[in-house]
Design a protein around this motif. Structure first.
Motif, PDB file in Angstrom:
ATOM      1  N   ARG A 147     -91.988  31.841  10.915  1.00 18.61           N
ATOM      2  CA  ARG A 147     -92.870  32.983  10.690  1.00 18.61           C
ATOM      3  C   ARG A 147     -92.924  33.383   9.218  1.00 18.61           C
ATOM      4  NH1 ARG A 147     -96.661  34.654  13.083  1.00 18.61           N
ATOM      5  NH2 ARG A 147     -96.227  36.875  12.976  1.00 18.61           N
ATOM      6  N   ASN A 148     -91.791  33.284   8.520  1.00 19.94           N
ATOM      7  CA  ASN A 148     -91.727  33.830   7.168  1.00 19.94           C
ATOM      8  C   ASN A 148     -91.666  32.781   6.073  1.00 19.94           C
ATOM      9  OD1 ASN A 148     -91.456  36.781   7.878  1.00 19.94           O
ATOM     10  ND2 ASN A 148     -89.726  35.930   8.989  1.00 19.94           N
ATOM     11  N   GLY A 149     -91.334  31.548   6.447  1.00 22.14           N
ATOM     12  CA  GLY A 149     -91.268  30.491   5.450  1.00 22.14           C
ATOM     13  C   GLY A 149     -92.671  30.096   5.004  1.00 22.14           C
ATOM     14  N   ARG A 174     -81.234  28.641  15.156  1.00 26.16           N
ATOM     15  CA  ARG A 174     -82.018  29.002  13.974  1.00 26.16           C
ATOM     16  C   ARG A 174     -81.961  27.889  12.928  1.00 26.16           C
ATOM     17  NH1 ARG A 174     -80.454  34.408  10.711  1.00 26.16           N
ATOM     18  NH2 ARG A 174     -78.758  33.050  10.013  1.00 26.16           N
ATOM     19  N   PHE A 200     -87.459  32.699  12.548  1.00 25.29           N
ATOM     20  CA  PHE A 200     -87.644  33.323  11.229  1.00 25.29           C
ATOM     21  C   PHE A 200     -88.304  32.393  10.213  1.00 25.29           C
ATOM     22  CE2 PHE A 200     -86.733  35.122   7.137  1.00 25.29           C
ATOM     23  CZ  PHE A 200     -86.809  36.478   7.357  1.00 25.29           C
ATOM     24  N   ARG A 201     -87.765  31.171  10.125  1.00 25.26           N
ATOM     25  CA  ARG A 201     -88.304  30.243   9.134  1.00 25.26           C
ATOM     26  C   ARG A 201     -89.782  29.940   9.416  1.00 25.26           C
ATOM     27  NH1 ARG A 201     -86.398  26.230   5.993  1.00 25.26           N
ATOM     28  NH2 ARG A 201     -84.300  26.239   6.804  1.00 25.26           N
ATOM     29  N   GLU A 253     -86.737  36.328  17.283  1.00 24.34           N
ATOM     30  CA  GLU A 253     -87.252  36.506  15.920  1.00 24.34           C
ATOM     31  C   GLU A 253     -86.322  35.851  14.900  1.00 24.34           C
ATOM     32  OE1 GLU A 253     -89.627  40.740  16.521  1.00 24.34           O
ATOM     33  OE2 GLU A 253     -87.509  40.748  15.991  1.00 24.34           O
ATOM     34  N   ALA A 290     -74.301  34.896  10.613  1.00 24.39           N
ATOM     35  CA  ALA A 290     -75.227  35.552   9.670  1.00 24.39           C
ATOM     36  C   ALA A 290     -76.594  35.815  10.279  1.00 24.39           C
ATOM     37  CB  ALA A 290     -75.360  34.733   8.372  1.00 24.39           C
ATOM     38  N   LEU A 291     -76.612  36.290  11.528  1.00 24.98           N
ATOM     39  CA  LEU A 291     -77.889  36.637  12.157  1.00 24.98           C
ATOM     40  C   LEU A 291     -78.395  37.956  11.580  1.00 24.98           C
ATOM     41  CD1 LEU A 291     -76.985  35.797  15.863  1.00 24.98           C
ATOM     42  CD2 LEU A 291     -78.124  34.348  14.178  1.00 24.98           C
ATOM     43  N   PHE A 292     -79.720  38.123  11.562  1.00 23.17           N
ATOM     44  CA  PHE A 292     -80.313  39.376  11.079  1.00 23.17           C
ATOM     45  C   PHE A 292     -80.221  40.387  12.210  1.00 23.17           C
ATOM     46  CE2 PHE A 292     -82.861  35.976   8.922  1.00 23.17           C
ATOM     47  CZ  PHE A 292     -82.118  36.020   7.760  1.00 23.17           C
ATOM     48  N   ASP A 293     -79.459  41.461  12.003  1.00 17.99           N
ATOM     49  CA  ASP A 293     -79.179  42.328  13.151  1.00 17.99           C
ATOM     50  C   ASP A 293     -80.332  43.247  13.516  1.00 17.99           C
ATOM     51  OD1 ASP A 293     -78.589  43.686  10.833  1.00 17.99           O
ATOM     52  OD2 ASP A 293     -76.426  43.555  11.159  1.00 17.99           O
ATOM     53  N   GLY A 294     -81.335  43.370  12.642  1.00 20.01           N
ATOM     54  CA  GLY A 294     -82.497  44.184  12.998  1.00 20.01           C
ATOM     55  C   GLY A 294     -83.574  43.411  13.750  1.00 20.01           C
ATOM     56  N   LEU A 295     -83.372  42.111  13.907  1.00 18.67           N
ATOM     57  CA  LEU A 295     -84.373  41.283  14.585  1.00 18.67           C
ATOM     58  C   LEU A 295     -83.812  40.767  15.903  1.00 18.67           C
ATOM     59  CD1 LEU A 295     -85.662  39.102  11.596  1.00 18.67           C
ATOM     60  CD2 LEU A 295     -86.536  41.284  12.401  1.00 18.67           C
ATOM     61  N   ARG A 337     -95.805  29.435   7.908  1.00  8.89           N
ATOM     62  CA  ARG A 337     -96.499  30.511   8.599  1.00  8.89           C
ATOM     63  C   ARG A 337     -97.119  30.075   9.928  1.00  8.89           C
ATOM     64  NH1 ARG A 337     -97.579  35.573   6.315  1.00  8.89           N
ATOM     65  NH2 ARG A 337     -95.538  35.668   7.254  1.00  8.89           N
TER      66      ARG A 337
END
Ligand SMILES: Nc1ncnc2c1ncn2[C@@H]1O[C@H](COP(=O)(O)OP(=O)(O)OP(=O)(O)O)[C@@H](O)[C@H]1O
Ligand SMILES: [Mg+2]
Lengths: 239, 261
Positions: free
Chosen positions: A101-103, A149, A98-99, A94, A85-90, A106
């Protein structure tokens, strides 16, 4: 830490989990075994609050699962999905960061990247892959990125859905030891789904054998050898 | 149940399902709008959504508008000449484009292009568990995925409609002056004097509403996609159909609201 009470989950009228109860003890590592399609992934999704059971309830530290309880749980949980389940646009880095940067925390870009590289190294991936996209990686590499991740940010609760599938025996052994180290170092509670009997002894304190939606056998790893269960015997024989 | 009632039951069930779905989509829309302030944390996602919804739609919207405007001017000329009313070409073309054809053509193009690609993208994320992964990474999928795209729809589509209106008028102007013998200056003056603020307001309002419909429907279908490649295909199909129908229905409602009474 997480307790499933009398969980039933049906799809199209067929009970995939049937009145299943289970306690995930804090600081213990549980391996879930079972034939393909017996509901292992469904069990993990219910434990995480990603899927709602048709009957029964999930308690997280004695609180029934709700949006808020799930949010608090996720803040200290790392999950490896069966398909990564990786984010394919990142990029890989990234994804792993992810957690951070976006969790809620920050973390700064630089700090997040260096933590991501460290996590990639732990799962045996070179810094070279950090700026590739998931589609550029092999299945086994994607799985390891998913693992990286999951472990970034030192979670207390770990859920790994077949961390070993698609890996060569050498890497698989390394991942097993990594899971064990993480559980020991982080004092984490872990739920690992696996088909690989060889890894069970390394990874887990306890084993649960799922069969047709019910707990068929549940006990400490040490007792697994002597257990007189035909299905468990078949799993053991495949080692 | 008696056999005579079966068709009625079918209609009833369909109506109930329809109402339930409208309720669901309304709640989904409110949830998405409530997330808009949270977007300050995801500037990169917002920029990406604006590219995807707005910028990359410009070529197809522009071409569609030019061709439609040209055809409309020719038709009005042909129809008008039967009543010796050829001179109304600039005025009727202007109204036709700005009030109706501009927004509707842009709305349908957006439904085809943007709704389809967003629904496919989000449905794929759903079936590959990326949306669940977001949840486990302490990130709200409605804020991260839906809100940027809906914002882009609400902001970019009226701009696209504006561009479509201008290019549609240009298409009409080009055939009128090139082929139908109108003078350039008098054509422009006739169109300009005829249009008023209400026409433009209606056009852009339609853009906002259509942009909202196209993106909300796409996100809703993506989030509720079934399993596997089939689930993705179904989600795209139903999203494009619903978006197109809702856009056309909203178009009638908005025209009636502005000019019906
Ligand atoms: N969202 C869903 N909708 C319908 N059926 C589902 C859904 N999720 C799982 N199932 C069904 O539930 C059963 C158990 O699925 P699950 O993915 O938990 O199996 P599993 O034990 O993880 O198998 P594997 O070892 O192959 O991964 C399967 O028969 C599957 O078809
Ligand atoms: Mg599974």
């Amino acid at each position: 830490m997480i307790r499933l009470e009398h969980i039933t989950k049906r799809f199209d009228g067929r009970a995939v989990l049937d009145d299943l109860s289970l306690d995930l003890t804090k600081g213990r590592s549980l391996a879930v075994l079972g034939r393909s399609g017996t509901g292992k992934s469904v069990l993990s999704r219910i434990a995480l609050g990603l899927m709602v059971p048709d009957a029964g309830r999930v308690l997280v530290i004695d609180q029934p699962m709700s949006a808020k309880v799930r949010r608090d749980l996720m803040a200290k949980t790392g999950v490896l999905f069966q398909g990564a389940a990786l984010f394919d646009g990142l990029t890989v880095a990234e994804n792993v960061a992810f957690r951070l940067r976006n969790g809620p925390q920050r973390v700064s870009r630089l700090a997040a990247r260096s933590q991501a590289l460290a996590a990639l190294e732990r799962v045996g991936l070179e810094a070279r892959v950090a700026d590739l996209y998931p589609a550029d990686l092999s299945g086994g590499m994607q799985k390891r990125v998913g693992l990286a991740r999951a472990i970034v940010g030192a979670p207390e609760f770990l859920v790994f859905d077949e961390p070993n599938s698609g890996l060569d025996p050498v890497t698989a052994g390394e991942i097993d030891r990594l899971v064990r180290t993480l559980v020991t170092d982080l004092k984490a509670t872990a739920l690992t789904i696996t088909h690989d009997m060889a890894s069970v002894a390394t990874i887990a304190d306890e084993v649960l054998l799922l069969d047709r939606g019910r707990v068929r056998w549940h006990g400490p790893v040490a007792e697994m050898e002597g257990a007189e269960d035909a299905l468990l015997g078949q799993f053991r024989a495949r080692r | 149940m008696t056999p005579y009632l079966a068709p009625l039951a079918l209609i009833g069930r369909g109506t109930l399902a329809g109402i339930a779905r409208i309720g669901q989509i309304t709640l989904f829309t409110l949830a998405a709008l409530a997330r808009l302030p949270g977007l300050v944390r995801f500037p990169r996602e917002v920029a990406r959504a604006f590219m995807q919804v707005g910028w990359l739609s410009l070529p197809i919207v522009g071409l569609t508008a030019v061709f439609t405007g040209a055809a409309l001017a020719l038709q009005i000329h042909a129809g008008g000449s039967r009543l010796s009313a050829e001179m109304v070409v600039p005025q009727i073309t202007a109204i036709g484009i700005v009030r109706e054809l501009g927004p509707v053509m842009v709305g349908l193009m957006v439904a085809a292009r943007v709704t389809a690609s967003l629904a496919a993208e989000i449905a794929t994320m759903k079936v590959t568990e990326q949306i669940d992964a977001l949840v486990t990474l302490s990130t709200d999928p409605m804020t991260y995925i839906t809100a940027p795209r809906v914002l882009a729809g609400l902001v970019c589509v009226p701009v696209l409609v504006g561009v479509g209106d201008v290019l549609g008028l240009f298409g009409g102007f080009a055939v009128a002056t090139g082929q139908l013998g109108f003078g350039a200056e008098s054509y422009i003056r006739a169109s300009w004097n005829f249009l008023d603020g209400t026409d433009v307001a209606l056009s852009l309002t339609k853009g906002v509403v259509f942009g909202g419909i196209a993106t909300v429907i796409a996100c809703h279908a993506g989030f509720h996609a079934g399993r596997g490649a089939r689930g993705v295909g179904q989600a795209v199909k139903s999203a494009v159909q619903s978006a197109a129908i809702l856009i056309l229905a909203a178009n009638v409602a908005l025209t009636a609201a502005f000019f019906g009474g």
